[in-house]
Design a protein around this motif. Structure first.
Motif, PDB file in Angstrom:
ATOM      1  N   GLY A 171     -21.991 -47.096  15.911  1.00  0.00           N
ATOM      2  CA  GLY A 171     -22.716 -48.350  15.735  1.00  0.00           C
ATOM      3  C   GLY A 171     -23.854 -48.233  14.732  1.00  0.00           C
ATOM      4  N   LEU A 172     -24.574 -47.110  14.755  1.00  0.00           N
ATOM      5  CA  LEU A 172     -25.672 -46.921  13.809  1.00  0.00           C
ATOM      6  C   LEU A 172     -25.165 -46.804  12.375  1.00  0.00           C
ATOM      7  CD1 LEU A 172     -28.023 -44.505  15.767  1.00  0.00           C
ATOM      8  CD2 LEU A 172     -28.471 -46.878  15.135  1.00  0.00           C
ATOM      9  N   VAL A 173     -24.079 -46.080  12.178  1.00  0.00           N
ATOM     10  CA  VAL A 173     -23.518 -45.950  10.831  1.00  0.00           C
ATOM     11  C   VAL A 173     -23.025 -47.305  10.332  1.00  0.00           C
ATOM     12  CG1 VAL A 173     -21.608 -44.936   9.517  1.00  0.00           C
ATOM     13  CG2 VAL A 173     -22.960 -43.510  11.043  1.00  0.00           C
ATOM     14  N   LEU A 177     -16.607 -51.812   8.937  1.00  0.00           N
ATOM     15  CA  LEU A 177     -16.163 -51.601  10.317  1.00  0.00           C
ATOM     16  C   LEU A 177     -15.384 -50.306  10.507  1.00  0.00           C
ATOM     17  CD1 LEU A 177     -15.072 -55.230  11.185  1.00  0.00           C
ATOM     18  CD2 LEU A 177     -17.178 -54.067  11.829  1.00  0.00           C
ATOM     19  N   LEU A 178     -15.134 -49.580   9.444  1.00  0.00           N
ATOM     20  CA  LEU A 178     -14.342 -48.346   9.522  1.00  0.00           C
ATOM     21  C   LEU A 178     -14.902 -47.311  10.491  1.00  0.00           C
ATOM     22  CD1 LEU A 178     -11.758 -47.178   8.335  1.00  0.00           C
ATOM     23  CD2 LEU A 178     -13.148 -46.114   6.564  1.00  0.00           C
ATOM     24  N   PRO A 179     -16.223 -47.047  10.553  1.00  0.00           N
ATOM     25  CA  PRO A 179     -16.701 -46.061  11.534  1.00  0.00           C
ATOM     26  C   PRO A 179     -16.376 -46.431  12.978  1.00  0.00           C
ATOM     27  CG  PRO A 179     -18.406 -46.498   9.927  1.00  0.00           C
ATOM     28  CD  PRO A 179     -17.305 -47.480   9.674  1.00  0.00           C
ATOM     29  N   ILE A 180     -16.456 -47.713  13.313  1.00  0.00           N
ATOM     30  CA  ILE A 180     -16.123 -48.144  14.670  1.00  0.00           C
ATOM     31  C   ILE A 180     -14.640 -47.961  14.936  1.00  0.00           C
ATOM     32  CG2 ILE A 180     -16.013 -50.133  16.218  1.00  0.00           C
ATOM     33  CD1 ILE A 180     -18.601 -51.098  14.978  1.00  0.00           C
ATOM     34  N   PHE A 181     -13.800 -48.327  13.953  1.00  0.00           N
ATOM     35  CA  PHE A 181     -12.359 -48.154  14.123  1.00  0.00           C
ATOM     36  C   PHE A 181     -11.990 -46.690  14.309  1.00  0.00           C
ATOM     37  CE2 PHE A 181     -11.710 -52.188  11.419  1.00  0.00           C
ATOM     38  CZ  PHE A 181     -11.785 -52.984  12.539  1.00  0.00           C
ATOM     39  N   MET A 182     -12.564 -45.831  13.478  1.00  0.00           N
ATOM     40  CA  MET A 182     -12.229 -44.403  13.540  1.00  0.00           C
ATOM     41  C   MET A 182     -12.667 -43.783  14.868  1.00  0.00           C
ATOM     42  SD  MET A 182     -10.619 -43.750  10.778  1.00  0.00           S
ATOM     43  CE  MET A 182     -10.693 -42.014  10.469  1.00  0.00           C
ATOM     44  N   ALA A 183     -13.869 -44.115  15.312  1.00  0.00           N
ATOM     45  CA  ALA A 183     -14.348 -43.570  16.585  1.00  0.00           C
ATOM     46  C   ALA A 183     -13.538 -44.126  17.752  1.00  0.00           C
ATOM     47  CB  ALA A 183     -15.829 -43.890  16.765  1.00  0.00           C
ATOM     48  N   GLY A 184     -13.181 -45.390  17.699  1.00  0.00           N
ATOM     49  CA  GLY A 184     -12.368 -45.984  18.761  1.00  0.00           C
ATOM     50  C   GLY A 184     -10.982 -45.378  18.830  1.00  0.00           C
ATOM     51  N   VAL A 185     -10.399 -45.115  17.680  1.00  0.00           N
ATOM     52  CA  VAL A 185      -9.086 -44.460  17.661  1.00  0.00           C
ATOM     53  C   VAL A 185      -9.188 -43.068  18.264  1.00  0.00           C
ATOM     54  CG1 VAL A 185      -7.361 -43.450  16.104  1.00  0.00           C
ATOM     55  CG2 VAL A 185      -8.105 -45.799  15.771  1.00  0.00           C
ATOM     56  N   ALA A 186     -10.257 -42.351  17.935  1.00  0.00           N
ATOM     57  CA  ALA A 186     -10.436 -41.006  18.493  1.00  0.00           C
ATOM     58  C   ALA A 186     -10.593 -41.063  20.010  1.00  0.00           C
ATOM     59  CB  ALA A 186     -11.646 -40.333  17.866  1.00  0.00           C
ATOM     60  N   VAL A 187     -11.333 -42.031  20.490  1.00  0.00           N
ATOM     61  CA  VAL A 187     -11.588 -42.117  21.932  1.00  0.00           C
ATOM     62  C   VAL A 187     -10.319 -42.467  22.696  1.00  0.00           C
ATOM     63  CG1 VAL A 187     -12.760 -43.503  23.690  1.00  0.00           C
ATOM     64  CG2 VAL A 187     -14.029 -42.621  21.759  1.00  0.00           C
ATOM     65  N   PHE A 188      -9.569 -43.424  22.204  1.00  0.00           N
ATOM     66  CA  PHE A 188      -8.461 -43.938  22.991  1.00  0.00           C
ATOM     67  C   PHE A 188      -7.108 -43.325  22.659  1.00  0.00           C
ATOM     68  CE2 PHE A 188     -11.690 -47.310  23.195  1.00  0.00           C
ATOM     69  CZ  PHE A 188     -11.906 -47.262  24.555  1.00  0.00           C
ATOM     70  N   SER A 189      -7.009 -42.489  21.627  1.00  0.00           N
ATOM     71  CA  SER A 189      -5.716 -41.890  21.316  1.00  0.00           C
ATOM     72  C   SER A 189      -5.620 -40.423  21.691  1.00  0.00           C
ATOM     73  CB  SER A 189      -5.383 -42.075  19.835  1.00  0.00           C
ATOM     74  OG  SER A 189      -6.274 -41.313  19.051  1.00  0.00           O
ATOM     75  N   VAL A 190      -6.733 -39.722  21.780  1.00  0.00           N
ATOM     76  CA  VAL A 190      -6.702 -38.327  22.214  1.00  0.00           C
ATOM     77  C   VAL A 190      -6.512 -38.326  23.725  1.00  0.00           C
ATOM     78  CG1 VAL A 190      -8.025 -36.193  22.347  1.00  0.00           C
ATOM     79  CG2 VAL A 190      -8.156 -37.606  20.298  1.00  0.00           C
ATOM     80  N   PRO A 191      -5.452 -37.695  24.224  1.00  0.00           N
ATOM     81  CA  PRO A 191      -5.138 -37.792  25.661  1.00  0.00           C
ATOM     82  C   PRO A 191      -6.280 -37.352  26.578  1.00  0.00           C
ATOM     83  CG  PRO A 191      -3.316 -36.781  24.487  1.00  0.00           C
ATOM     84  CD  PRO A 191      -4.437 -36.921  23.507  1.00  0.00           C
ATOM     85  N   GLY A 248     -24.030 -50.282  11.348  1.00  0.00           N
ATOM     86  CA  GLY A 248     -25.188 -51.133  11.103  1.00  0.00           C
ATOM     87  C   GLY A 248     -25.892 -50.796   9.801  1.00  0.00           C
ATOM     88  N   PHE A 249     -25.982 -49.508   9.485  1.00  0.00           N
ATOM     89  CA  PHE A 249     -26.619 -49.101   8.229  1.00  0.00           C
ATOM     90  C   PHE A 249     -25.800 -49.577   7.029  1.00  0.00           C
ATOM     91  CE2 PHE A 249     -27.255 -46.031   4.783  1.00  0.00           C
ATOM     92  CZ  PHE A 249     -28.611 -46.217   4.582  1.00  0.00           C
ATOM     93  N   ILE A 250     -24.479 -49.427   7.105  1.00  0.00           N
ATOM     94  CA  ILE A 250     -23.620 -49.872   5.999  1.00  0.00           C
ATOM     95  C   ILE A 250     -23.719 -51.389   5.826  1.00  0.00           C
ATOM     96  CG2 ILE A 250     -21.221 -50.072   5.220  1.00  0.00           C
ATOM     97  CD1 ILE A 250     -20.696 -47.383   6.595  1.00  0.00           C
ATOM     98  N   VAL A 251     -23.702 -52.116   6.939  1.00  0.00           N
ATOM     99  CA  VAL A 251     -23.785 -53.573   6.860  1.00  0.00           C
ATOM    100  C   VAL A 251     -25.137 -53.999   6.296  1.00  0.00           C
ATOM    101  CG1 VAL A 251     -23.903 -55.668   8.281  1.00  0.00           C
ATOM    102  CG2 VAL A 251     -22.078 -54.018   8.646  1.00  0.00           C
ATOM    103  N   SER A 252     -26.209 -53.300   6.653  1.00  0.00           N
ATOM    104  CA  SER A 252     -27.523 -53.684   6.145  1.00  0.00           C
ATOM    105  C   SER A 252     -27.654 -53.457   4.641  1.00  0.00           C
ATOM    106  CB  SER A 252     -28.620 -52.914   6.880  1.00  0.00           C
ATOM    107  OG  SER A 252     -28.602 -51.552   6.516  1.00  0.00           O
ATOM    108  N   LYS A 253     -26.864 -52.550   4.076  1.00  0.00           N
ATOM    109  CA  LYS A 253     -26.922 -52.279   2.643  1.00  0.00           C
ATOM    110  C   LYS A 253     -25.895 -53.083   1.843  1.00  0.00           C
ATOM    111  CE  LYS A 253     -30.117 -49.297   3.165  1.00  0.00           C
ATOM    112  NZ  LYS A 253     -31.470 -49.690   2.910  1.00  0.00           N
ATOM    113  N   LEU A 273     -22.097 -48.584  21.450  1.00  0.00           N
ATOM    114  CA  LEU A 273     -22.031 -49.442  20.259  1.00  0.00           C
ATOM    115  C   LEU A 273     -22.999 -50.612  20.375  1.00  0.00           C
ATOM    116  CD1 LEU A 273     -18.215 -49.803  19.566  1.00  0.00           C
ATOM    117  CD2 LEU A 273     -19.901 -48.896  18.007  1.00  0.00           C
ATOM    118  N   LEU A 274     -22.936 -51.293  21.489  1.00  0.00           N
ATOM    119  CA  LEU A 274     -23.774 -52.468  21.687  1.00  0.00           C
ATOM    120  C   LEU A 274     -25.250 -52.099  21.679  1.00  0.00           C
ATOM    121  CD1 LEU A 274     -23.923 -55.494  22.330  1.00  0.00           C
ATOM    122  CD2 LEU A 274     -23.823 -54.889  24.728  1.00  0.00           C
TER     123      LEU A 274
END
Length: 114
Positions: free
Chosen positions: A14-16, A37-51, A18-23, A66-67
């Motif tokens: 979320g911080l990454v 939105l790529l950092p959120i997508f990448m982290a979400g894929v890591a969380v929910f796809s690694v068994p 937010g920083f990208i969006v602010s710039k 994130l929130l």
């Protein structure tokens, strides 16, 4: 202790983001929005796809992180400019900062208990 990891992963994504969006200068094209939105997508894929991570009971703390991080990114500038605001807006800004703080404390307490 898994809870702190999930909370931290969500907060850092979320911080990454937010920083990208602010710039970013708007109006932006679809490619720029997806890159933001790529950092959120990448982290979400890591969380929910690694068994091992998907089976964890603390995956619910990822979106909370994130929130919380996005709330703190917006609360900071609001609090910095509070002295120039009328009293009615100051009340809402303090209420927003208090809700961000209470969400963060509740998330840390939940992460500690898991």
């Amino acid at each position: 202790m898994d809870g702190f990891g999930m909370l931290s992963l969500g907060a850092s994504a979320g911080l990454v983001t937010g920083f990208i969006v602010s710039k970013t200068r708007f109006p932006a094209g679809l490619g720029i929005v997806l890159a933001c939105l790529l950092p959120i997508f990448m982290a979400g894929v890591a969380v929910f796809s690694v068994p091992e991570l998907a089976k964890s009971t603390s995956t619910k703390l990822f979106p909370i992180g994130l929130l919380a991080s996005l709330m703190w990114l917006t609360a900071g500038p609001l609090l910095m400019e509070i002295s120039s605001q009328p009293t009615s807006r100051k009340i809402f800004i303090f209420a927003y900062a208090a809700s961000a703080l209470s969400l963060t404390i509740a998330a840390l307490k939940t992460a500690y208990c898991e």
